[in-house]
Scaffold this motif. Structure first.
Motif, PDB file in Angstrom:
ATOM      1  N   ALA A  63      -1.629  -3.204  -3.471  1.00 12.05           N
ATOM      2  CA  ALA A  63      -2.437  -4.374  -3.116  1.00 12.05           C
ATOM      3  C   ALA A  63      -1.613  -5.392  -2.336  1.00 12.05           C
ATOM      4  CB  ALA A  63      -3.011  -5.013  -4.386  1.00 12.05           C
ATOM      5  N   HIS A  64      -0.385  -5.632  -2.759  1.00 16.07           N
ATOM      6  CA  HIS A  64       0.479  -6.571  -2.040  1.00 16.07           C
ATOM      7  C   HIS A  64       0.833  -6.047  -0.644  1.00 16.07           C
ATOM      8  CE1 HIS A  64       1.208  -9.786  -4.911  1.00 16.07           C
ATOM      9  NE2 HIS A  64       1.303  -8.892  -5.865  1.00 16.07           N
ATOM     10  N   LEU A  65       1.074  -4.740  -0.534  1.00 12.13           N
ATOM     11  CA  LEU A  65       1.345  -4.164   0.785  1.00 12.13           C
ATOM     12  C   LEU A  65       0.146  -4.335   1.707  1.00 12.13           C
ATOM     13  CD1 LEU A  65       3.121  -0.790  -0.155  1.00 12.13           C
ATOM     14  CD2 LEU A  65       4.174  -2.815   0.871  1.00 12.13           C
ATOM     15  N   TRP A  66      -1.035  -4.154   1.160  1.00 19.26           N
ATOM     16  CA  TRP A  66      -2.258  -4.286   1.965  1.00 19.26           C
ATOM     17  C   TRP A  66      -2.398  -5.719   2.476  1.00 19.26           C
ATOM     18  CZ3 TRP A  66      -7.757  -2.653  -0.186  1.00 19.26           C
ATOM     19  CH2 TRP A  66      -8.664  -2.624   0.880  1.00 19.26           C
ATOM     20  N   ARG A  67      -2.180  -6.679   1.608  1.00 25.53           N
ATOM     21  CA  ARG A  67      -2.309  -8.077   2.035  1.00 25.53           C
ATOM     22  C   ARG A  67      -1.248  -8.438   3.072  1.00 25.53           C
ATOM     23  NH1 ARG A  67      -1.608 -13.746  -0.668  1.00 25.53           N
ATOM     24  NH2 ARG A  67      -3.328 -14.884   0.274  1.00 25.53           N
ATOM     25  N   SER A  68      -0.030  -7.935   2.870  1.00 28.24           N
ATOM     26  CA  SER A  68       1.034  -8.194   3.840  1.00 28.24           C
ATOM     27  C   SER A  68       0.683  -7.609   5.202  1.00 28.24           C
ATOM     28  CB  SER A  68       2.353  -7.604   3.332  1.00 28.24           C
ATOM     29  OG  SER A  68       3.389  -7.811   4.263  1.00 28.24           O
ATOM     30  N   ALA A  69       0.120  -6.386   5.198  1.00 31.37           N
ATOM     31  CA  ALA A  69      -0.291  -5.762   6.459  1.00 31.37           C
ATOM     32  C   ALA A  69      -1.396  -6.577   7.134  1.00 31.37           C
ATOM     33  CB  ALA A  69      -0.762  -4.335   6.200  1.00 31.37           C
ATOM     34  N   PHE A  70      -2.310  -7.115   6.341  1.00 28.10           N
ATOM     35  CA  PHE A  70      -3.361  -7.986   6.877  1.00 28.10           C
ATOM     36  C   PHE A  70      -2.743  -9.189   7.579  1.00 28.10           C
ATOM     37  CE2 PHE A  70      -5.968 -11.759   6.435  1.00 28.10           C
ATOM     38  CZ  PHE A  70      -7.214 -11.350   6.873  1.00 28.10           C
ATOM     39  N   PHE A  71      -1.791  -9.857   6.920  1.00 26.49           N
ATOM     40  CA  PHE A  71      -1.143 -11.029   7.507  1.00 26.49           C
ATOM     41  C   PHE A  71      -0.473 -10.687   8.835  1.00 26.49           C
ATOM     42  CE2 PHE A  71      -0.545 -13.019   3.094  1.00 26.49           C
ATOM     43  CZ  PHE A  71      -1.675 -13.793   3.245  1.00 26.49           C
ATOM     44  N   LYS A  72       0.212  -9.556   8.855  1.00 21.74           N
ATOM     45  CA  LYS A  72       0.931  -9.178  10.074  1.00 21.74           C
ATOM     46  C   LYS A  72      -0.032  -8.931  11.226  1.00 21.74           C
ATOM     47  CE  LYS A  72       4.736  -7.014   7.521  1.00 21.74           C
ATOM     48  NZ  LYS A  72       5.358  -5.731   7.160  1.00 21.74           N
ATOM     49  N   LEU A  73      -1.154  -8.264  10.945  1.00 21.08           N
ATOM     50  CA  LEU A  73      -2.098  -7.955  12.015  1.00 21.08           C
ATOM     51  C   LEU A  73      -2.768  -9.220  12.544  1.00 21.08           C
ATOM     52  CD1 LEU A  73      -3.584  -6.105  13.877  1.00 21.08           C
ATOM     53  CD2 LEU A  73      -5.106  -5.447  11.991  1.00 21.08           C
ATOM     54  N   VAL A  74      -3.228 -10.104  11.656  1.00 19.69           N
ATOM     55  CA  VAL A  74      -3.897 -11.312  12.157  1.00 19.69           C
ATOM     56  C   VAL A  74      -2.906 -12.233  12.858  1.00 19.69           C
ATOM     57  CG1 VAL A  74      -5.806 -11.235  10.510  1.00 19.69           C
ATOM     58  CG2 VAL A  74      -3.753 -12.538   9.942  1.00 19.69           C
ATOM     59  N   THR A  95      -5.821   1.724   6.211  1.00 12.16           N
ATOM     60  CA  THR A  95      -5.358   3.008   6.749  1.00 12.16           C
ATOM     61  C   THR A  95      -3.839   3.012   6.896  1.00 12.16           C
ATOM     62  OG1 THR A  95      -7.438   3.327   7.944  1.00 12.16           O
ATOM     63  CG2 THR A  95      -5.538   4.595   8.698  1.00 12.16           C
ATOM     64  N   GLU A  96      -3.303   1.901   7.369  1.00 10.21           N
ATOM     65  CA  GLU A  96      -1.849   1.783   7.552  1.00 10.21           C
ATOM     66  C   GLU A  96      -1.114   1.919   6.229  1.00 10.21           C
ATOM     67  OE1 GLU A  96       1.231  -1.868   8.528  1.00 10.21           O
ATOM     68  OE2 GLU A  96      -0.707  -1.836   9.568  1.00 10.21           O
ATOM     69  N   VAL A  97      -1.595   1.251   5.193  1.00  7.59           N
ATOM     70  CA  VAL A  97      -0.912   1.287   3.894  1.00  7.59           C
ATOM     71  C   VAL A  97      -1.112   2.644   3.215  1.00  7.59           C
ATOM     72  CG1 VAL A  97      -0.735   0.199   1.621  1.00  7.59           C
ATOM     73  CG2 VAL A  97      -1.069  -1.214   3.652  1.00  7.59           C
ATOM     74  N   MET A  98      -2.254   3.265   3.418  1.00  3.37           N
ATOM     75  CA  MET A  98      -2.443   4.615   2.885  1.00  3.37           C
ATOM     76  C   MET A  98      -1.392   5.559   3.453  1.00  3.37           C
ATOM     77  SD  MET A  98      -6.636   4.879   2.971  1.00  3.37           S
ATOM     78  CE  MET A  98      -6.642   6.663   2.762  1.00  3.37           C
ATOM     79  N   LYS A  99      -1.175   5.488   4.761  1.00  6.17           N
ATOM     80  CA  LYS A  99      -0.156   6.340   5.386  1.00  6.17           C
ATOM     81  C   LYS A  99       1.221   6.017   4.835  1.00  6.17           C
ATOM     82  CE  LYS A  99      -2.600   7.017   9.785  1.00  6.17           C
ATOM     83  NZ  LYS A  99      -2.595   6.720  11.249  1.00  6.17           N
ATOM     84  N   GLU A 100       1.494   4.719   4.700  1.00  5.90           N
ATOM     85  CA  GLU A 100       2.810   4.277   4.229  1.00  5.90           C
ATOM     86  C   GLU A 100       3.100   4.765   2.817  1.00  5.90           C
ATOM     87  OE1 GLU A 100       5.086  -0.004   3.344  1.00  5.90           O
ATOM     88  OE2 GLU A 100       3.288   0.064   4.604  1.00  5.90           O
ATOM     89  N   THR A 101       2.064   4.885   1.992  1.00 10.10           N
ATOM     90  CA  THR A 101       2.252   5.267   0.593  1.00 10.10           C
ATOM     91  C   THR A 101       1.891   6.728   0.325  1.00 10.10           C
ATOM     92  OG1 THR A 101       0.038   4.392   0.094  1.00 10.10           O
ATOM     93  CG2 THR A 101       1.918   2.915  -0.258  1.00 10.10           C
ATOM     94  N   GLY A 102       1.673   7.505   1.390  1.00  6.87           N
ATOM     95  CA  GLY A 102       1.469   8.934   1.231  1.00  6.87           C
ATOM     96  C   GLY A 102       0.089   9.356   0.788  1.00  6.87           C
ATOM     97  N   ILE A 103      -0.932   8.563   1.112  1.00 10.40           N
ATOM     98  CA  ILE A 103      -2.306   8.911   0.759  1.00 10.40           C
ATOM     99  C   ILE A 103      -3.023   9.361   2.026  1.00 10.40           C
ATOM    100  CG2 ILE A 103      -4.502   8.074  -0.158  1.00 10.40           C
ATOM    101  CD1 ILE A 103      -2.880   6.034  -1.789  1.00 10.40           C
TER     102      ILE A 103
END
Length: 274
Positions: A63-74, A95-103
């Motif tokens: 969840a924290h990775l997802w929010r961080s990715a959101f911040f970076k994109l916006v 999608t980005e975090v799924m790839k990063e975490t092997g999903i």
């Protein structure tokens, strides 16, 4: 100590303040509880052993990775002065975090991903938020400023009974935080512009503020640099359990820090009758 005495003890820079502009997700709502709960629920029901075997802490981290990715994109969109549908921002970063975490995409079908995306609309307010906003509105104009869509922001605030005087969102203004136009628009929509303004906004992960070589005073405000009296803007840090977990806050400058008690404590410190 009485509210009047607390107000008298405020830093001189905060005494003329007449308006408050709040960040919504994180400061006023507990985004992490809803998002991590949705992730854990789908993990438990997953037929994929690799997903099912992950610990609750893994999904908290996701969840924290997802929010961080959101911040970076916006932040990138704000730098380029471009817009993207906020739902698409969440989808691309998921999608980005799924790839990063092997999903793999096949591990979570479209219905699961849609459910995960909707979890950002199901956030609950912190226990002190609604009461604190009501107290603050007795003395201040209170505005919510969101990087989300106005329709979603309204739905979250209606469900949590959050009594802002006004809501402003990125799709209304045409950019995202930390673009200066977000904060400037909030100031210009206050009824007594150009008087003083304060933004109670937690310092996000420093990566959120990369690649702004020519920072306006509004962007420097959010990076907590020394603004002096530029624009009359001030910063208050409201500590939340989900925010800035690994951040050394001593590196930043704030006019006031609320370590516990949230918005009710902020109201008390600002001299409201609590």
């Amino acid at each position: 100590m009485t509210s009047a005495l607390l107000h008298d003890s405020l830093p001189p820079e905060l005494k003329p303040v007449r308006g408050l502009v709040f960040d919504l997700i994180g400061t006023c709502t507990n985004w992490h509880a809803a998002v991590s709960a949705c992730l854990k629920a789908h993990a438990q029901r997953s037929e994929d052993q690799q997903i099912q075997s992950r610990s609750p802490q893994d999904w908290d981290h996701f969840a924290h990775l997802w929010r961080s990715a959101f911040f970076k994109l916006v932040a990138k969109l704000a730098e380029k002065d471009e817009m993207m549908d906020i739902g698409q921002v969440y989808r691309e970063t998921l999608t980005e975090v799924m790839k990063e975490t092997g999903i793999d995409q096949g591990d979570w079908d479209e219905s699961i991903q849609q459910d995960l995306l909707k979890s950002w609309q199901a956030v609950d307010a912190w226990g002190d938020t609604a009461a604190g906003l009501r107290l603050l509105r007795e003395k201040y104009t209170v505005i919510g400023l969101s990087n989300g869509a106005l329709t979603t922001t309204i739905a979250i605030n209606k469900r949590n009974d959050l009594p802002y005087d006004a809501l402003l969102s990125s799709d209304m203004i045409g950019t995202y935080k930390p673009n200066a136009r977000m904060y400037q628009s909030a100031i210009e929509n206050l009824p007594w512009w150009p008087l003083t303004l304060m933004i109670p906004k937690p310092q996000q992960n420093s990566e959120y503020y990369v690649n702004f070589p020519q920072l306006s005073c509004f962007e420097r405000l959010l990076m907590n640099c020394d603004l002096g009296d530029i624009s009359g803007m001030r910063t208050i840090y409201i500590k939340r359990a989900t925010e800035d977990i690994d951040e050394d806050l001593s590196k930043y400058k704030f006019d006031l820090i609320i370590s516990e008690g949230g918005l009710v404590e902020l109201a008390r410190r600002l001299g409201c009758d609590v």
